[in-house]
Design an enzyme around this catalytic site. Structure first.
Site, PDB file in Angstrom:
ATOM      1  N   LYS A  22      -5.863   4.520   8.441  1.00 26.66           N
ATOM      2  CA  LYS A  22      -4.740   5.310   7.922  1.00 26.66           C
ATOM      3  C   LYS A  22      -5.032   6.801   7.979  1.00 26.66           C
ATOM      4  O   LYS A  22      -4.128   7.618   8.193  1.00 26.66           O
ATOM      5  CB  LYS A  22      -4.400   4.857   6.505  1.00 26.66           C
ATOM      6  CG  LYS A  22      -3.813   3.453   6.487  1.00 26.66           C
ATOM      7  CD  LYS A  22      -3.402   2.989   5.110  1.00 26.66           C
ATOM      8  CE  LYS A  22      -2.761   1.599   5.212  1.00 26.66           C
ATOM      9  NZ  LYS A  22      -2.253   1.106   3.924  1.00 26.66           N
TER      10      LYS A  22
ATOM     11  N   SER B  58       0.783  -1.244   0.000  1.00 30.68           N
ATOM     12  CA  SER B  58       0.000   0.000   0.000  1.00 30.68           C
ATOM     13  C   SER B  58       0.811   1.288   0.000  1.00 30.68           C
ATOM     14  O   SER B  58       0.248   2.370  -0.147  1.00 30.68           O
ATOM     15  CB  SER B  58      -0.959   0.006   1.196  1.00 30.68           C
ATOM     16  OG  SER B  58      -0.255   0.035   2.419  1.00 30.68           O
TER      17      SER B  58
END
Length: 320
Positions: A259, A214
């Site tokens: 996140k 990611s």
């Protein structure tokens, strides 16, 4: 309380500045920073399971949603680290090509990602082994490795030379038909290329034990920024997430809510989120929702490609 349950728990991780872990030889500095964002993921016990039940932005996943079929936890960790390695290679290629610099690859062999139970490699090879010779021959791609094996018949033997923890080992295995594909023989592993990227100037990316794909977009932005004179950060703290392929396309990831929380806690000004071509349930839409819930001042920016992220930063005014 600490007995392992058949679940995994994820929670907000950290936002980590990339300049200290990415170094382009004679690269340019920056006033602000690019940051990767992470999610903390671990096997649930009774305590962490109950915590996640009652805490916002912590998620519980059944074990089959995390581990592939017949995949061990060790193999899962190897897979995550290999996804990170592939992400770094893609990011380097995208950044160097954008900067107009040549990119070459040096093939080294294959990595074992998973060993299939009941097949010849079971108990002989393990996830993370690097195979670089078969019957004394070296190959220039994993396709050549697969083709060599596929030309043989059941019970024929092959000798593999591989490294495990920097120690050279050899093993001879008899080929066996696959259960689901009886006309196909093999040793029973899933694999991925082991290759180095060759660029000038040299670049070093030290991610230690961070896994997963990611951070690809953010790696590419940091590398490109060090390659070019213009400072794309312009004094801002820029976080984000998203996979990246060799063409610079940004892909979705898991844990976008966690996140966003991590980036906000780290004081990020801007957050790049995968737009998924405007999908209604895209990472970007989920990021916007979380940003409103935590009342962050951080600007959420949708991107589908590396080029879009660069274009956004090029038009950005210097931070006052």
């Amino acid at each position: 309380m600490y007995y392992s349950l058949p679940y995994y728990v994820s929670k907000p991780g950290m936002a980590k500045e990339l300049a200290p872990i990415i170094e382009v030889e004679n690269g340019h500095g920056e006033k602000g920073s690019f940051m990767l964002t992470t999610v903390r993921m671990g096997r649930a016990n009774i305590y962490s399971y109950l915590e996640a039940k009652f805490r916002k932005y912590e998620e519980i996943y059944p074990i089959e949603m995390i581990l592939s079929e017949d995949e061990s936890e060790e193999e899962y960790q190897v897979r995550q680290l290999q996804l990170m390695a592939s992400s770094k290679l893609n990011a380097i290629e995208v950044a160097y090509r954008k900067a107009g610099l040549p990119v070459h690859y040096e093939y080294k062999g294959i990595y074992v990602m998973q060993v299939i139970p009941g097949m010849p490699a079971d108990g002989k090879l393990k996830a993370g082994d690097r195979i670089y010779q078969i019957d004394g021959q070296e190959f220039v791609s994993s396709e050549e490795f697969i083709n060599y094996i596929s030309q043989k018949g059941p019970d024929e033997k092959v000798t593999l030379t591989f490294k495990r923890s920097n120690e050279e080992k050899k093993v001879t295995l008899s080929l066996k038909p696959f259960k689901d594909e009886p006309n196909k023989v093999g040793i029973g592993i899933t694999l991925v290329d082991d290759k180095d990227i060759v660029v000038d100037p040299k670049v070093k990316v030290d991610t230690e034990q961070i896994g997963g794909p990611s951070a690809g977009l953010m790696f590419a932005l940091e590398i490109y920024n060090q390659l070019t004179k213009e400072d794309l950060t312009k004094g801002y703290r820029i976080a984000g997430t998203g996979t990246i392929d060799v063409k610079g396309k940004v892909g979705p990831i898991g844990g976008i809510e966690q996140k966003i929380v991590a980036a906000d806690k780290a004081g990020a000004d801007i957050f790049f989120a995968p737009n998924e071509e405007g999908s209604k349930d895209s990472n970007y839409q989920e990021a916007l929702k979380t940003a409103r819930e935590i009342q962050t001042k951080m600007k959420i920016v949708p991107v589908d490609t590396f080029e879009e992220a660069v274009a956004y930063l090029e038009k950005l005014a210097e931070k006052k």
